[in-house]
Design an enzyme around this catalytic site. Structure first.
Site, PDB file in Angstrom:
ATOM      1  N   LYS A 167      10.091  -7.965   5.652  1.00 58.77           N
ATOM      2  CA  LYS A 167       9.265  -7.716   4.489  1.00 58.77           C
ATOM      3  C   LYS A 167       8.562  -9.012   4.088  1.00 58.77           C
ATOM      4  CE  LYS A 167      10.815  -5.426   1.057  1.00 58.77           C
ATOM      5  NZ  LYS A 167       9.426  -4.915   0.983  1.00 58.77           N
ATOM      6  N   GLY A 191       4.972  -9.179   3.895  1.00 58.80           N
ATOM      7  CA  GLY A 191       3.560  -9.207   4.301  1.00 58.80           C
ATOM      8  C   GLY A 191       2.651  -9.368   3.087  1.00 58.80           C
ATOM      9  N   ASP A 221      10.841   0.648  -1.926  1.00 56.98           N
ATOM     10  CA  ASP A 221       9.892  -0.360  -1.440  1.00 56.98           C
ATOM     11  C   ASP A 221       9.507  -0.067   0.010  1.00 56.98           C
ATOM     12  OD1 ASP A 221       8.261  -2.557  -1.356  1.00 56.98           O
ATOM     13  OD2 ASP A 221       9.842  -4.048  -1.626  1.00 56.98           O
ATOM     14  N   LYS A 255       5.685   1.341  11.729  1.00 54.79           N
ATOM     15  CA  LYS A 255       6.541   0.201  11.348  1.00 54.79           C
ATOM     16  C   LYS A 255       7.874   0.180  12.098  1.00 54.79           C
ATOM     17  CE  LYS A 255       3.695  -0.954   7.912  1.00 54.79           C
ATOM     18  NZ  LYS A 255       3.996  -0.821   6.518  1.00 54.79           N
ATOM     19  N   SER A 305       0.821  -1.211   0.000  1.00 53.38           N
ATOM     20  CA  SER A 305       0.000   0.000   0.000  1.00 53.38           C
ATOM     21  C   SER A 305       0.859   1.267   0.000  1.00 53.38           C
ATOM     22  CB  SER A 305      -0.937  -0.005   1.211  1.00 53.38           C
ATOM     23  OG  SER A 305      -0.207  -0.129   2.409  1.00 53.38           O
ATOM     24  N   GLU A 362      11.412  -9.033  -4.298  1.00 49.65           N
ATOM     25  CA  GLU A 362      11.899  -7.830  -3.598  1.00 49.65           C
ATOM     26  C   GLU A 362      13.368  -7.997  -3.208  1.00 49.65           C
ATOM     27  OE1 GLU A 362       7.594  -6.459  -1.797  1.00 49.65           O
ATOM     28  OE2 GLU A 362       8.944  -7.541  -0.498  1.00 49.65           O
TER      29      GLU A 362
HETATM   30  C1  5RP Z   1       5.314  -6.914   0.326  1.00 50.02           C
HETATM   31  C2  5RP Z   1       6.087  -6.114   1.309  1.00 50.02           C
HETATM   32  C3  5RP Z   1       5.572  -4.768   1.646  1.00 50.02           C
HETATM   33  O1  5RP Z   1       6.583  -3.838   1.434  1.00 50.02           O
HETATM   34  C4  5RP Z   1       5.164  -4.759   3.094  1.00 50.02           C
HETATM   35  O2  5RP Z   1       4.216  -5.786   3.304  1.00 50.02           O
HETATM   36  C5  5RP Z   1       4.562  -3.419   3.501  1.00 50.02           C
HETATM   37  O3  5RP Z   1       3.322  -3.241   2.930  1.00 50.02           O
HETATM   38  P1  5RP Z   1       2.435  -1.942   3.171  1.00 50.02           P
HETATM   39  O4  5RP Z   1       3.154  -0.817   2.491  1.00 50.02           O
HETATM   40  O5  5RP Z   1       1.121  -2.283   2.535  1.00 50.02           O
HETATM   41  O6  5RP Z   1       2.318  -1.738   4.646  1.00 50.02           O
HETATM   42  O7  5RP Z   1       7.095  -6.519   1.813  1.00 50.02           O
HETATM   43  O8  5RP Z   1       5.855  -8.197   0.166  1.00 50.02           O
END
Ligand code: 5RP
Length: 219
Positions: free
Chosen positions: A96, A98, A83, A123, A32, A105
């Site tokens: 990372k 999620g 990222d 975070k 997101s 990545e």
């Molecule tokens: C995806 C990831 C994302 O960077 C991580 O989950 C963070 O997501 P968000 O910006 O929705 O909080 O590692 O694999």
């Protein structure tokens, strides 16, 4: 509805855009926060012409924003990668995955000269591990890997029904308190059947842009 968290994520994403002024080809992650970054790219046509993407979902958004999506193999060089993360420490070590895109990545992070991580302040953690650590595994090795993770004190939970862009499964490992992220990443990488560990410590972020309610902090 726009939440406070969205405002912070958008702020961090906007700050990342300022750092990509001279980069014609960049790496773009998933999630997101990155979606806000892609939105910012769409609002500045021509700022970034080409990108390598970490997921099918981001590729669709990038193309809609007018950015050409390339295969990493077509490039000899990648200046910058932007990222998000699920957790980030003061040492810029990250959890990372999620969103399940951790393997691509990690590949793009390894290829890029600079890795800019964009997060909101929720975070930031002192010690990584409250967020369950995602580990991508070869499907036939799922329970084999899970048993070894349990022997090491973790509580792996299969992300049932989810298949990665690479056709693999994810185990989310609960109950870890990660005192030495570099050592743990190296150890977990040794387990047969593990494709990628969602710890980004051997290759941490180079810059952490943290969106808060008032500003963007750079770590
Ligand atoms: C995806 C990831 C994302 O960077 C991580 O989950 C963070 O997501 P968000 O910006 O929705 O909080 O590692 O694999």
């Amino acid at each position: 509805m726009t939440t406070d968290g969205d405002l912070k994520k958008r702020r961090a994403a906007q700050a990342a855009l300022e750092l990509v002024k001279d980069a014609t080809t960049i790496g773009v992650g998933t999630g997101s926060t990155v979606n806000f970054f892609i939105e910012a790219l769409a609002a500045h046509p021509g700022r970034v012409r080409r990108a390598v993407s970490s997921s099918a979902a981001s590729s669709v958004r990038l193309r809609a924003a007018g950015v050409v999506v390339l295969d990493l193999n077509e490039l000899s060089d990648l200046d910058l990668y932007v990222d998000g993360a699920d957790e980030a420490s003061a040492a810029r070590h990250l959890i990372k995955g999620g969103g399940g895109a951790l393997t691509r990545e990690k590949i793009i992070a390894a290829a890029a000269r600079r890795f800019i991580c964009i997060v909101d302040d929720s975070k930031l953690v002192h010690t990584l591990g409250k967020f369950p650590l995602p580990i991508e595994v070869i499907p036939m090795a799922r329970t084999l890997v899970a048993r070894q993770l349990m022997a090491g004190g973790g509580r792996p939970v299969w992300r049932e029904g989810f298949v990665t862009d690479n056709g693999n499964h994810i185990l989310d490992v609960h109950g870890l308190s990660i005192a030495d992220p570099v050592a743990l990443e190296r150890d977990l990488n040794q387990i047969t059947g593990v494709v990628t560990v969602g710890l980004f410590a051997v290759r941490p972020a180079d810059v952490l842009l943290v969106g808060t309610a008032q500003a963007v902090l750079t770590r």
